[in-house]
Design a protein around this motif. Structure first.
Motif, PDB file in Angstrom:
ATOM      1  N   ALA A 165     -21.489   4.679 -15.861  1.00 27.76           N
ATOM      2  CA  ALA A 165     -22.783   4.125 -16.271  1.00 27.76           C
ATOM      3  C   ALA A 165     -23.794   4.186 -15.128  1.00 27.76           C
ATOM      4  CB  ALA A 165     -22.607   2.694 -16.760  1.00 27.76           C
ATOM      5  N   GLU A 166     -23.313   3.921 -13.919  1.00 24.46           N
ATOM      6  CA  GLU A 166     -24.189   3.952 -12.748  1.00 24.46           C
ATOM      7  C   GLU A 166     -24.744   5.362 -12.526  1.00 24.46           C
ATOM      8  OE1 GLU A 166     -23.468   3.603  -8.023  1.00 24.46           O
ATOM      9  OE2 GLU A 166     -22.579   2.002  -9.238  1.00 24.46           O
ATOM     10  N   ILE A 167     -23.874   6.363 -12.595  1.00 20.36           N
ATOM     11  CA  ILE A 167     -24.311   7.749 -12.386  1.00 20.36           C
ATOM     12  C   ILE A 167     -25.190   8.214 -13.543  1.00 20.36           C
ATOM     13  CG2 ILE A 167     -23.510  10.146 -12.272  1.00 20.36           C
ATOM     14  CD1 ILE A 167     -21.045   9.072 -10.745  1.00 20.36           C
ATOM     15  N   ALA A 168     -24.758   7.938 -14.769  1.00 18.32           N
ATOM     16  CA  ALA A 168     -25.493   8.416 -15.950  1.00 18.32           C
ATOM     17  C   ALA A 168     -26.873   7.787 -16.054  1.00 18.32           C
ATOM     18  CB  ALA A 168     -24.680   8.139 -17.208  1.00 18.32           C
ATOM     19  N   SER A 169     -27.034   6.569 -15.518  1.00 16.31           N
ATOM     20  CA  SER A 169     -28.335   5.889 -15.620  1.00 16.31           C
ATOM     21  C   SER A 169     -29.444   6.672 -14.914  1.00 16.31           C
ATOM     22  CB  SER A 169     -28.248   4.472 -15.070  1.00 16.31           C
ATOM     23  OG  SER A 169     -28.076   4.494 -13.665  1.00 16.31           O
ATOM     24  N   HIS A 170     -29.080   7.468 -13.908  1.00 18.01           N
ATOM     25  CA  HIS A 170     -30.081   8.261 -13.196  1.00 18.01           C
ATOM     26  C   HIS A 170     -30.656   9.381 -14.067  1.00 18.01           C
ATOM     27  CE1 HIS A 170     -27.613   6.632  -9.766  1.00 18.01           C
ATOM     28  NE2 HIS A 170     -28.808   6.190  -9.500  1.00 18.01           N
ATOM     29  N   TYR A 171     -29.921   9.777 -15.075  1.00 16.86           N
ATOM     30  CA  TYR A 171     -30.338  10.908 -15.912  1.00 16.86           C
ATOM     31  C   TYR A 171     -31.005  10.468 -17.208  1.00 16.86           C
ATOM     32  CZ  TYR A 171     -27.656  13.524 -12.561  1.00 16.86           C
ATOM     33  OH  TYR A 171     -27.188  14.064 -11.396  1.00 16.86           O
ATOM     34  N   HIS A 172     -30.938   9.196 -17.543  1.00 16.42           N
ATOM     35  CA  HIS A 172     -31.568   8.638 -18.749  1.00 16.42           C
ATOM     36  C   HIS A 172     -31.191   9.409 -20.013  1.00 16.42           C
ATOM     37  CE1 HIS A 172     -33.891   6.122 -16.077  1.00 16.42           C
ATOM     38  NE2 HIS A 172     -34.250   7.202 -15.400  1.00 16.42           N
ATOM     39  N   LEU A 173     -29.925   9.753 -20.116  1.00 16.37           N
ATOM     40  CA  LEU A 173     -29.451  10.518 -21.265  1.00 16.37           C
ATOM     41  C   LEU A 173     -28.906   9.627 -22.374  1.00 16.37           C
ATOM     42  CD1 LEU A 173     -27.585  13.335 -19.316  1.00 16.37           C
ATOM     43  CD2 LEU A 173     -29.789  13.500 -20.475  1.00 16.37           C
TER      44      LEU A 173
END
Length: 107
Positions: A59-67
């Protein structure tokens, strides 16, 4: 969360996941079809993370991509709005102590 993520953002997310966890191959990530829960399961299986930790890190990594759609926080109703239920305790009817003992007990 989205079931499939097309486009450049997904490619970048895959690349970052593979750089962070060398155990993940592009094929592994493609097989998830971008499903967040599938990716978390993959981290659990391939990397050996606990499911909670995998979910948090992804979730932390994916939040940077706003996918992924972030769930809207629903306001929590105050306890004061809850209706209070009052239960009254009623005493049991007294036992009938005037009864005579049965003949069986007399010996």
């Amino acid at each position: 969360m989205a079931s499939q993520i097309p486009g450049q953002g997904w490619q970048e997310l895959k690349r970052e996941l593979m750089q962070k966890w060398r155990e993940l191959s592009e094929n592994d990530l493609e097989n998830t079809k971008g499903n967040a829960q599938s990716i978390v399961d993959l981290l659990e299986r391939k990397v050996g993370m606990a499911i909670d930790e995998a979910s948090e890190k992804f979730a932390e990594i994916a939040s940077h991509y706003h996918l992924y759609d972030e769930p809207e926080e629903k306001p929590v109703k105050a306890d004061a709005e809850k209706k209070e239920r009052v239960m009254e305790l009623k005493p049991k009817a007294p036992a009938n102590r005037d009864r005579k003992p049965k003949d069986d007990f007399l010996g």
